[in-house]
Structures are given as structure tokens and as C-alpha cells.
Design an enzyme around this catalytic site. Structure first.
Site, PDB file in Angstrom:
ATOM      1  N   GLY A  92      35.442  37.135  48.056  1.00  0.00           N
ATOM      2  CA  GLY A  92      36.001  36.543  46.832  1.00  0.00           C
ATOM      3  C   GLY A  92      35.602  37.244  45.548  1.00  0.00           C
ATOM      4  N   SER A  93      35.255  38.547  45.637  1.00  0.00           N
ATOM      5  CA  SER A  93      34.912  39.231  44.377  1.00  0.00           C
ATOM      6  C   SER A  93      36.136  39.328  43.465  1.00  0.00           C
ATOM      7  CB  SER A  93      34.313  40.615  44.647  1.00  0.00           C
ATOM      8  OG  SER A  93      35.259  41.487  45.190  1.00  0.00           O
ATOM      9  N   ASN A  94      37.306  39.510  44.042  1.00  0.00           N
ATOM     10  CA  ASN A  94      38.520  39.510  43.213  1.00  0.00           C
ATOM     11  C   ASN A  94      38.787  38.130  42.635  1.00  0.00           C
ATOM     12  OD1 ASN A  94      40.176  42.156  43.158  1.00  0.00           O
ATOM     13  ND2 ASN A  94      39.385  42.030  45.252  1.00  0.00           N
ATOM     14  N   ILE A 154      51.564  34.867  55.362  1.00  0.00           N
ATOM     15  CA  ILE A 154      52.136  33.713  54.658  1.00  0.00           C
ATOM     16  C   ILE A 154      53.392  33.258  55.408  1.00  0.00           C
ATOM     17  CG2 ILE A 154      53.235  32.974  52.487  1.00  0.00           C
ATOM     18  CD1 ILE A 154      50.229  33.401  52.203  1.00  0.00           C
ATOM     19  N   ASN A 173      50.199  39.855  46.199  1.00  0.00           N
ATOM     20  CA  ASN A 173      49.057  40.239  47.036  1.00  0.00           C
ATOM     21  C   ASN A 173      48.478  41.549  46.512  1.00  0.00           C
ATOM     22  OD1 ASN A 173      47.337  40.341  49.420  1.00  0.00           O
ATOM     23  ND2 ASN A 173      48.703  41.935  50.203  1.00  0.00           N
ATOM     24  N   HIS A 206      46.560  44.934  47.908  1.00  0.00           N
ATOM     25  CA  HIS A 206      46.264  45.663  49.137  1.00  0.00           C
ATOM     26  C   HIS A 206      45.447  46.908  48.782  1.00  0.00           C
ATOM     27  CE1 HIS A 206      46.769  46.635  53.332  1.00  0.00           C
ATOM     28  NE2 HIS A 206      46.925  47.884  52.952  1.00  0.00           N
TER      29      HIS A 206
HETATM   30  C1  GAR Z   1      40.011  43.521  48.681  1.00  0.00           C
HETATM   31  O1  GAR Z   1      39.661  44.879  48.697  1.00  0.00           O
HETATM   32  C2  GAR Z   1      41.495  43.382  48.962  1.00  0.00           C
HETATM   33  O2  GAR Z   1      42.263  44.435  48.436  1.00  0.00           O
HETATM   34  C3  GAR Z   1      41.523  43.386  50.458  1.00  0.00           C
HETATM   35  O3  GAR Z   1      40.408  42.629  50.856  1.00  0.00           O
HETATM   36  C4  GAR Z   1      39.381  42.795  49.867  1.00  0.00           C
HETATM   37  C5  GAR Z   1      38.877  41.410  49.505  1.00  0.00           C
HETATM   38  O4  GAR Z   1      37.686  41.499  48.779  1.00  0.00           O
HETATM   39  N1  GAR Z   1      42.750  42.831  50.966  1.00  0.00           N
HETATM   40  C6  GAR Z   1      43.322  43.251  52.082  1.00  0.00           C
HETATM   41  O5  GAR Z   1      42.852  44.105  52.789  1.00  0.00           O
HETATM   42  C7  GAR Z   1      44.625  42.544  52.416  1.00  0.00           C
HETATM   43  N2  GAR Z   1      45.336  43.242  53.466  1.00  0.00           N
HETATM   44  P1  GAR Z   1      37.145  40.220  48.009  1.00  0.00           P
HETATM   45  O6  GAR Z   1      37.138  39.053  49.010  1.00  0.00           O
HETATM   46  O7  GAR Z   1      35.764  40.591  47.584  1.00  0.00           O
HETATM   47  O8  GAR Z   1      38.068  39.960  46.843  1.00  0.00           O
END
Ligand code: GAR
Length: 190
Positions: free
Chosen positions: A12-14, A88, A102, A104
Site C-alpha cells: 500500500g505504498s501507492n 476486476i 490501474n 502497472h
Molecule cells: C506497484 O508497483 C504496482 O505498480 C504494482 O504493485 C505494486 C504495489 O505496491 N501493481 C501491479 O503489479 C499490478 N499488476 P504498493 O502495494 O506498495 O503500492
């Protein structure tokens, strides 16, 4: 005030970055974070940041309309998938046309599709000796990673970069760009 709903499965850093960006800006707010993983670290972040969170299971998501009707009640202007790893369902895509995006961690259409997430993507990029990678922000349709692309930015991959090195470059790009792109979508939607 625009309403953002985030779906996340892991760290969940994003999600945190988006939450704090709009807490500081005040023109939009993350009204809730939804997760399929009751152990996800994103839930600790929500507690600390005082953002409402909601967990659900596979049945509620895929075979009943529970998560859909819950999300509709939140009345989101935008649904943001930030490290959300489940596909989804179609009823969701149809209920929120052009309202689900999303992020990616690669330059789609490269390195997309089922099983291509997080570290798997960076390992594939390094194994294939790519000289660049990047991030893609796109609308979500019924197929994994195939919706219309909204934004891409790239970074170099050096011959000596490990998958972890690539991951940290991608993380940096995500932290810089994702909130801005969300803000510009919300602004252009009126
Ligand atoms: C992020 O790098 C995102 O781009 C990726 O998962 C990570 C989540 O990090 N998403 C995918 O790979 C989707 N196919 P976070 O939980 O720290 O935000």
C-alpha cells in the site's frame, strides 16, 4: 470534493502516497481503501492515516454483488487500483465506465497479463535484458492490463541492475506521477 476509492492487496505504498497527497491538497479525498487481503499492510497504513478500510473475500467479489453495491454506495468519482491483484469482474467494469484506473509497473503492452505483477515483472525485465522499463496508468476493462493507456513514463535499465534496483526506480516513478495523473483525470472529468 472529489471522491476516490482505492483497491489494494499488499503493502500500500501507492495508497499511502495518494492519501497523503490529497489530504494536503484538499480538492479530493480517499473515502475508503478496499482490500481482498485482511493481512495486508495497507490496512495498517489506513489506521495510521485515519482512512476508512474495508476487506472482502472472493465470494463477495465474484459471486455476489456485495462489493459492487458497497462501492456504488461510496459514490466514487474515481476508483484507483494501486497494487490490486485480483481481476476486476465485468459487472464492476460496466457499472463504472471510464472510472476505474490501474497502475502497472512496466511499459504495457509489454510485461502485462495474468501473473505479471510486482517483482515478477521486474525479474522478467532484467532476465530479458531490457534497456528501459517504466510505469503505465490505464483504464481498466474486462481483460488484464489491456484498457486504454492514460500515461506512461520510462526509466533506464542498466546491464548491472538487479530486479530490486528496477523495483526501486519504478517505485520512485510511481510516487512522483500517480497522484498527479489522478488529479488531472479528476479535473478533466469536471
Ligand atoms: C506497484 O508497483 C504496482 O505498480 C504494482 O504493485 C505494486 C504495489 O505496491 N501493481 C501491479 O503489479 C499490478 N499488476 P504498493 O502495494 O506498495 O503500492
Amino acid at each position: 470534493m472529489k471522491r476516490i476509492v482505492i483497491f489494494a492487496s499488499g503493502s500500500g505504498s501507492n495508497a499511502e502516497n495518494i492519501i497523503t497527497y490529497f489530504q494536503n491538497k484538499g480538492n479530493a479525498e480517499v473515502v475508503q481503501v478496499l482490500t481482498n487481503n485482511p493481512q495486508a499492510t495497507v490496512l495498517d497504513r489506513c489506521k495510521r492515516l485515519k482512512v476508512s478500510a474495508f476487506s472482502f473475500n472472493r465470494t463477495a467479489f465474484y459471486t455476489k454483488d456485495h462489493v459492487l453495491s458497497h462501492t456504488q454506495q461510496l459514490n466514487p468519482d474515481l476508483i484507483v487500483l494501486a497494487g490490486f491483484l485480483w481481476k476486476i469482474p465485468e459487472n464492476f467494469v460496466h457499472a463504472f465506465p471510464n472510472k476505474i484506473i490501474n497502475i502497472h509497473p512496466a511499459l504495457l503492452p509489454k510485461y502485462g497479463g495474468k501473473g505479471m505483477y510486482g517483482q515478477h515483472v521486474h525479474e522478467a525485465v532484467v532476465n530479458n535484458k531490457e534497456t528501459e522499463t517504466g510505469i503505465t496508468i490505464h483504464f481498466v476493462n474486462e481483460r488484464y492490463d489491456e484498457g486504454n493507456i492514460i500515461f506512461q513514463v520510462s526509466c533506464e535499465v542498466n546491464p548491472y541492475d538487479s530486479a530490486e534496483d528496477v523495483a526501486s526506480k519504478i517505485h520512485e516513478l510511481e510516487m512522483i506521477h500517480f497522484p498527479n495523473v489522478i488529479e488531472s483525470i479528476l479535473t478533466s472529468n469536471g
